[in-house]
Each structure stands twice: as structure tokens, then as C-alpha cells.
Design an enzyme around this catalytic site. Structure first.
Site: not given
Lengths: 472, 73
Positions: A82, A156, A180
């Protein structure tokens, strides 16, 4: 050659193939780069692809393996992280235009440990802005669910879920502050683990909420999840809150089954009116599978769990408002409107209510710890609904009721584990009639990721959900 | 442990209006645009309303400590 192409293999299988020289790291990295070229423009999993650096690392890995210097099961395995993780010399944006040119000078501890384990970094993955949950306009392209391109991949760690599901790398890292990791895992049909707070270092991960931020892997199988956790878990002197507790063996328990284990069914948030019927049915059917494997299932009660959504928002957003205050004052218009209004709302929350939320958090944690003295794991859905339409996620809030309906109820499913610091995994447990994945959440005691993964693995091996791949 | 503070929940709290949000923004020096005010108001009112519903008699039996699992726990 396997039936499916190289990119679709599990990280564990690829590690074996690399070690036995059935495939070279260079060949494998090139296969993923080719697939990224083909598929990523449709799903926008990546913000940055570092192909040249990855090929250079692959050549180094190839030479090392040829010389018998094998670093372990991830040596030569291509991964992606990420874009919230600092990467030395490689752009790290946090999904924000404010950091669109930010190049860190050092790796996050997680990235460093994965490199030390021999993993090869393919690139940085798309995410909601600063890891907030409901970005409306993505600076680096709108991430799309590989099972239905009109739908959200979950948030997310959106790109992490997509890249794992669409086989755009062998394994990914996300970060879970309120769900997330588990939400994109559930919505994309892969496995996602939020470890115990303190099990994995937060050093070099852009903060959202200091007491809940937890790095975690998203992978195509439970075994891959355990492999990645094994590489990244452990004390880090650069994260004061990382635990010195010894790291367990996460791989051996995967084959132990669940006979005699006590499973607590969290009925009150499974059979809740905010949870769609197909999701409820899938989780209840999964409990029957676990019972069939020898687990003892009992219904348990956690009185405050339904309040977890607003407790999480009050605490997390207040902490984030502190982190962002300077930037927000100077560059408010450079924030996405959803992030900006969420931070401003938190900035105006009375301190007394913040403290009330902290008291309730402590009570909720006590209730969860008490229940976990009577059962080994807890089971519930990850998400109230399967992947929503992208347009629906991007809709402006129209009233207070709209906020309650779209945020508080949905967040009550994943956030209890963030508020209490306990580990939880999302494992695929079915598909809706329209073909969207559903995730089951298995939570456990502090630092007992081994049992959580053990139950997830037993379920996975008894079902075939994880063998399905989206057609893109 | 019983705590002395038994502050009541905010049954008397009124929902914040657009003017309230803009006034608070000015006091705190926050650059809130008119176009964002409604969404901020909805978020904040929904949150304060939810927190006001917590049973304070139970809450004040514990300290408002943030979660910190001791490293050796």
C-alpha cells in the site's frame, strides 16, 4: 507447468518453484509486469510500478539462489505494498495530491523485513486518501473491483485487495485502522489479516490513529497470509509500542484443524438489520462447516459491540485531526472533500465526548476479552454488504440519518477489533447471486494469530471459494 | 472502581446549525468553506447524538484510557 499461469499461483507455491528452479525470479517478475500492463489500466490497483528496480532485484535473487544462498519461502516472490508504507527512493503518496512527489529516504520496517526475506517489490498500491474510508475523487485513478468494475474494491487498502484478487503480484501489504485490510479482502474475495496491535511495527507507515494503526497482509490464501506475517512480525526498536513477545510459528498450526476448538458466534452483529441477507446466510453456513469439522459453536453476547462504529469515528478521527491539523489549515482545498469534512467534523468534537468514547472503548475491550475466556475465536461478517457501486460510495451525505446508515452500522463489524487491539482475519466464505465475494471474520485473543489463522485455514481447506478468480 | 464524575449524557444538546459550524470554525481558526458546512454538520451531529446515547452509569466505572496492550501481555 501449472494449469493456471504463473501470476495466479500462491506465494507459497511460487516460493517452492523458485527454490527448485522451476521458475526464475526474472521470469516471474516479468510475468507479473506483463499482467500489470494488461490488467491494471482496468482496475487501477497500482499508483507506482517499479519494473526496472524489480527486475534488478530479481537478477540478484536469481544469482543468490543459483549459489545456494536461499533466504526462505519468500525469496524471489514478487509483492506490492500500500502506498502508505515508506519506500526508500520510491515515491510514496498516501493517495494524496499533497504527497504526490514525496520520496522517502528509508523503508518502513515492514518493507525492510520483506526485502530481507527476499521478497521483490513490484510497486505501490492505490488507497483512499490518507487511508480514510470514503475518498470521492482518486488522484491516481479510481480503483475498481475485479469482480465487477462498476463496484468499489473496499477501503482503504483498495489496491492491495485488487492486486491480490486479480493476481497482479503474489502477495500484498495493507494497513488496517478500522477494517482497511479486512474490508477490501472481503469485497475482493481474498484473505486479509489485521494482527494484534503491537505485533507488527508501524514505523514508516503514515499514521491515521496511533492506537489502532496495524499493518497486515492481503493474499490469495491463508497459508500466504501466514508466510507474510512470519516475515514481518516482531519487535522493532523504532516503534515503541511494538511488542517484545516472541513471534509464534504461524505455519505449523494451519494443518491442525478445528476439532474441539470453541467458536463464538457473534449473532447480534450477524443477524442485524444492517447486514444483508445473503451475507448473514453465508456466515451461518460457514459456521455449519466449522461445526462439521469438529468445532463447538456457541452464541455469545458482547453488549457494546453495536456501538463500535461511532466510538471508532470519535477516537480515530480525533487522533487523525491532530495529525493533519497543520496541513489541513494550510492546504484544505488539496484534500478530498470526504477527508476534509471528516477531519473538520472531528476537529469540532467536544473533548468530553472524546473521553466518553474512550471509556466506552475500554468497556467494549473488557467485554471482548471476557468472552474470549470462554471461546477460542469469534465469528461474524466482515462487511454488512458486498462491494457497493462506486457511485454510491462517492455520494455526498444528505442528512444525519445518512451518516448513521452509511457509516455507523457498517463500521460496527470490523472496528471492535481495532478498538480492542485484537487480531481478526477475513476469509472468503461465499458469493452473492450476482457474483460478488462475501467475507467471514474470525477474531481471536491478543497475539493469538496462530489460532485465528488455524481456523481460517481449516475452513478454507473445506471449501473452494479461494480457488475462484475474477475474469477481467 | 466507582468514579465521582457521573456527568449526564447530553439530552439537552441541540443539533448544530450551519451558523454554529461557521462560528466554531472562526473561533478555532479552521478554514471551513460554506460548501462543506452541511456535510460537517451532518457528520458531527450524528456522532454527538450517538455518543450521547451511551449509558454513562456504566462508563464512569472505568477510566478513559486509550488501548495499550502492554508489550508483554
Amino acid at each position: 507447468m501449472p494449469e493456471l499461469g504463473l501470476p495466479f499461483q500462491t506465494a507459497a507455491r511460487l516460493g517452492v518453484m523458485l527454490r527448485s528452479k522451476q521458475v526464475s525470479p526474472v521470469e516471474l517478475v516479468q510475468a507479473y509486469l506483463d499482467r500489470i500492463d494488461l490488467v491494471d489500466p482496468k482496475v487501477r490497483a497500482y499508483i507506482t510500478v517499479c519494473g526496472e528496480e524489480a527486475l534488478a532485484s530479481a537478477r540478484e535473487a536469481e544469482a543468490a539462489i543459483a549459489q545456494g544462498r536461499h533466504l526462505g519461502p519468500l525469496h524471489g516472490v514478487p509483492i506490492a505494498v500500500k502506498d502508505q508504507y515508506n519506500t526508500r527512493g520510491l515515491r510514496t503518496t498516501m493517495g494524496s495530491r499533497i504527497y504526490s512527489d514525496h520520496v522517502p529516504e528509508e523503508d518502513a520496517t515492514v518493507v525492510l523485513r520483506l526485502r530481507q526475506a527476499g521478497a521483490i517489490l513490484l510497486g505501490k498500491l492505490n488507497m483512499t486518501e490518507f487511508a480514510f474510508g470514503d475518498t470521492r475523487e482518486y488522484v491516481f485513478g479510481t480503483p475498481r473491483n475485479p469482480w465487477d468494475l462498476s463496484r468499489s474494491p473496499g477501503m482503504s487498502s483498495s489496491g492491495s485487495g485488487i492486486a491480490a484478487a486479480a493476481s497482479l503480484c503474489a502477495a500484498t501489504m495493507g494497513e488496517d485502522t478500522g477494517g482497511s485490510v479486512r474490508l477490501p479482502a472481503a469485497m475482493c474475495g481474498v484473505v486479509g489479516l489485521k494482527p494484534t496491535f503491537g505485533r507488527v511495527s508501524r514505523h514508516g507507515v503514515f499514521p491515521m490513529c496511533w492506537s489502532m494503526d496495524t499493518p497486515g497482509p492481503l493474499t490469495r490464501t491463508v497459508e500466504d497470509c501466514a508466510l507474510v506475517l512470519q516475515a514481518i512480525a516482531g519487535h522493532d526498536p523504532q516503534d515503541r509500542l511494538s511488542s517484545r513477545r516472541p513471534v509464534d510459528d504461524y505455519l505449523s498450526p494451519l494443518k491442525k484443524g478445528v476439532k474441539g476448538l470453541r467458536v463464538g458466534y457473534v449473532q447480534q452483529i450477524t443477524e442485524w438489520d444492517v447486514v444483508e441477507e445473503e451475507t448473514q446466510q453465508a456466515v451461518k453456513a460457514s459456521l455449519q462447516v466449522l461445526e462439521g469439522l469438529g468445532a463447538e459453536v456457541t452464541t455469545i453476547s458482547i453488549p457494546l459491540i453495536g456501538m463500535a462504529g461511532p466510538l471508532y469515528i470519535a477516537i480515530c478521527d480525533s487522533d487523525a485531526a491532530d495529525t493533519h491539523e497543520g496541513l489541513l489549515r494550510r492546504r484544505a482545498r488539496d484534500y478530498d472533500v470526504a477527508t476534509r469534512t471528516r477531519l473538520f467534523a472531528a476537529s469540532l468534537l467536544p473533548a468530553a465526548l472524546y473521553h466518553r468514547a474512550q471509556r466506552a472503548r475500554e468497556l467494549l475491550r473488557r467485554q471482548m476479552l471476557e468472552v474470549l475466556t470462554r471461546v477460542d475465536v469469534l465469528v461474524s461478517p466482515v462487511s454488512a454488504e458486498p462491494a457497493p457501486e462506486i457511485e454510491e460510495v462517492a455520494r455526498t451525505f444528505a442528512s444525519e440519518d445518512d451518516v448513521r446508515d452509511r457509516i455507523f452500522g457498517a463500521r460496527a463489524l470490523t472496528t471492535p477489533y481495532n478498538l480492542s487491539g485484537l487480531p481478526a482475519v477475513s476469509v472468503p466464505c461465499g458469493f452473492t447471486r450476482s457474483g460478488l465475494p462475501i467475507g467471514m471474520q474470525i477474531g481471536g485473543r491478543a497475539f493469538d494469530e496462530a489460532t485465528v489463522l488455524q481456523v481460517a485455514s481449516a475452513y478454507e481447506q473445506a471449501t473452494d471459494w479461494h480457488t475462484r478468480h475474477p475474469e477481467i | 472502581m466507582e468514579k465521582g464524575n457521573t456527568a449526564p449524557a447530553g439530552e439537552d444538546r441541540s443539533p448544530l446549525t450551519r451558523d454554529d459550524i461557521l462560528r466554531l470554525a472562526r473561533i478555532r481558526g479552521l478554514p471551513i468553506d460554506e460548501s462543506d458546512v452541511d456535510e460537517i454538520r451532518y457528520r458531527l451531529n450524528a456522532l454527538t447524538d450517538a455518543l450521547d446515547q451511551l449509558d454513562t452509569t456504566l462508563l464512569y466505572q472505568v477510566d478513559p484510557t486509550p488501548l495499550l496492550i502492554p508489550p508483554e501481555e
